[in-house]
Design a protein around this motif. Structure first.
Motif, PDB file in Angstrom:
ATOM      1  N   LYS A 144      -2.057  -7.615   1.075  1.00 25.20           N
ATOM      2  CA  LYS A 144      -0.812  -7.560   0.308  1.00 25.20           C
ATOM      3  C   LYS A 144      -0.900  -8.432  -0.944  1.00 25.20           C
ATOM      4  O   LYS A 144      -0.339  -8.093  -1.982  1.00 25.20           O
ATOM      5  N   ASP A 145      -1.595  -9.552  -0.826  1.00 23.99           N
ATOM      6  CA  ASP A 145      -1.761 -10.429  -1.998  1.00 23.99           C
ATOM      7  C   ASP A 145      -2.574  -9.753  -3.097  1.00 23.99           C
ATOM      8  O   ASP A 145      -2.450 -10.121  -4.278  1.00 23.99           O
ATOM      9  N   GLU A 146      -3.394  -8.793  -2.721  1.00 21.63           N
ATOM     10  CA  GLU A 146      -4.231  -8.092  -3.702  1.00 21.63           C
ATOM     11  C   GLU A 146      -3.537  -6.862  -4.282  1.00 21.63           C
ATOM     12  O   GLU A 146      -4.128  -6.128  -5.067  1.00 21.63           O
ATOM     13  N   THR A 147      -2.275  -6.654  -3.905  1.00 20.29           N
ATOM     14  CA  THR A 147      -1.546  -5.444  -4.280  1.00 20.29           C
ATOM     15  C   THR A 147      -0.361  -5.762  -5.185  1.00 20.29           C
ATOM     16  O   THR A 147       0.323  -6.766  -4.992  1.00 20.29           O
TER      17      THR A 147
ATOM     18  N   VAL B 197       4.080   2.135   1.213  1.00 22.44           N
ATOM     19  CA  VAL B 197       3.224   1.081   0.667  1.00 22.44           C
ATOM     20  C   VAL B 197       2.260   0.581   1.737  1.00 22.44           C
ATOM     21  O   VAL B 197       1.054   0.407   1.485  1.00 22.44           O
ATOM     22  N   GLU B 198       2.770   0.345   2.929  1.00 19.29           N
ATOM     23  CA  GLU B 198       1.922  -0.187   3.993  1.00 19.29           C
ATOM     24  C   GLU B 198       0.853   0.811   4.428  1.00 19.29           C
ATOM     25  O   GLU B 198      -0.268   0.426   4.761  1.00 19.29           O
ATOM     26  N   ARG B 199       1.181   2.094   4.381  1.00 20.22           N
ATOM     27  CA  ARG B 199       0.185   3.117   4.698  1.00 20.22           C
ATOM     28  C   ARG B 199      -0.931   3.122   3.654  1.00 20.22           C
ATOM     29  O   ARG B 199      -2.111   3.297   3.978  1.00 20.22           O
ATOM     30  N   ILE B 200      -0.551   2.952   2.390  1.00 18.66           N
ATOM     31  CA  ILE B 200      -1.548   2.900   1.314  1.00 18.66           C
ATOM     32  C   ILE B 200      -2.448   1.678   1.483  1.00 18.66           C
ATOM     33  O   ILE B 200      -3.680   1.776   1.395  1.00 18.66           O
ATOM     34  N   ILE B 201      -1.843   0.530   1.708  1.00 21.17           N
ATOM     35  CA  ILE B 201      -2.609  -0.717   1.858  1.00 21.17           C
ATOM     36  C   ILE B 201      -3.585  -0.616   3.032  1.00 21.17           C
ATOM     37  O   ILE B 201      -4.753  -1.029   2.931  1.00 21.17           O
TER      38      ILE B 201
ATOM     39  N   GLN C 273       9.855  -5.932  -2.127  1.00 26.01           N
ATOM     40  CA  GLN C 273      10.324  -7.041  -1.301  1.00 26.01           C
ATOM     41  C   GLN C 273      10.089  -6.757   0.179  1.00 26.01           C
ATOM     42  O   GLN C 273       9.598  -7.621   0.916  1.00 26.01           O
ATOM     43  N   ASN C 274      10.440  -5.550   0.599  1.00 25.88           N
ATOM     44  CA  ASN C 274      10.299  -5.191   2.015  1.00 25.88           C
ATOM     45  C   ASN C 274       8.842  -5.151   2.446  1.00 25.88           C
ATOM     46  O   ASN C 274       8.516  -5.421   3.605  1.00 25.88           O
ATOM     47  N   ALA C 275       7.966  -4.814   1.507  1.00 26.92           N
ATOM     48  CA  ALA C 275       6.529  -4.779   1.803  1.00 26.92           C
ATOM     49  C   ALA C 275       5.873  -6.139   1.610  1.00 26.92           C
ATOM     50  O   ALA C 275       4.693  -6.308   1.936  1.00 26.92           O
ATOM     51  N   GLU C 276       6.619  -7.077   1.042  1.00 23.66           N
ATOM     52  CA  GLU C 276       6.123  -8.437   0.766  1.00 23.66           C
ATOM     53  C   GLU C 276       4.935  -8.420  -0.185  1.00 23.66           C
ATOM     54  O   GLU C 276       3.908  -9.056   0.057  1.00 23.66           O
TER      55      GLU C 276
END
Length: 214
Positions: free
Chosen positions: A159-162, A148-152, A176-179
């Motif tokens: 993160k708020d936009e995801t 997820v973080e790689r995609i973002i 949860q882990n990616a917040e």
């Protein structure tokens, strides 16, 4: 407002479990291990291939047996017609509508990236997934937030936009882990634990509901 929708693959976009069950049971028969029922497989899905095979083998789970079953299964699955693996009804139309509204689309799954791309190329030719993060031994699998973080990072959103859309407790924990926010779908392979979680923003029964939420 959400700018990026990250989808799980199996049980969220695609109904794929029957071909998995067929190939795993054939593999277990070949090597003399007990086969499992459809329901027993659902209890073991969610991790990467090594984790799934370990759970399938139960007390026979050794490093040697895991490699044996994994290699045979991978060969059988790659050669099988996979006639039962198809997108859930309405999926293409909703993805197209989200895309037309300017929502960035991505996939994060514990299935291999090559396998995901094969299905996307076959069924979603006009859908532009901006990123696909499948299982890669070089990186930790879900529920790690790594994919997820790689995609973002690649798509340069916050993160708020995801939002993450998935069907299982693994997907909830990944979110949860990616917040990031999570939407749980009811048509997949999720078990009781997922539907008892209070983390998802919403649980939906119809994929068209995504258009109202996102």
């Amino acid at each position: 407002m959400k700018k990026l929708a990250i989808f799980d693959f199996d049980g969220t976009l695609f109904d794929s479990v029957w071909d998995v069950v067929i190939c795993f049971n054939r593999t277990l028969e070949i090597h003399g291990f007990p086969t499992l029922t459809h329901e027993e497989y659902l209890d073991r899905l969610g991790g990467n291939i090594d984790e799934i095979v370990s759970l399938i083998l139960k007390d026979k789970s050794t490093a040697e047996n895991i490699e044996l079953v994994k290699n045979t299964y991978s060969k059988l699955y790659s050669q099988s017609p996979k006639d039962n693996t198809k997108p859930f009804a309405g999926t293409h139309e909703v993805l197209k509508a989200l895309q037309d509204k300017g929502i960035l689309l991505a996939i994060n799954s514990n299935r291999t990236t090559d396998s995901i791309r094969g299905y996307v190329d076959e069924f979603f030719k006009d859908i532009d997934f901006k990123a696909i993060e499948g299982h890669d031994p070089s990186y930790p699998s879900k529920p790690s937030p790594c994919g997820v973080e790689r995609i973002i990072e690649k798509l340069e959103v916050t993160k708020d936009e995801t939002v993450y859309i998935g069907d299982s407790i693994t997907d909830i924990r990944t979110s949860q882990n990616a917040e990031i926010d999570c939407i749980l779908v009811s048509w997949g392979y999720g078990r009781k634990e997922a539907f008892e979680s209070d983390y998802p923003l919403k649980t939906i029964d119809d994929i068209c509901d995504l258009l109202k939420i996102i």
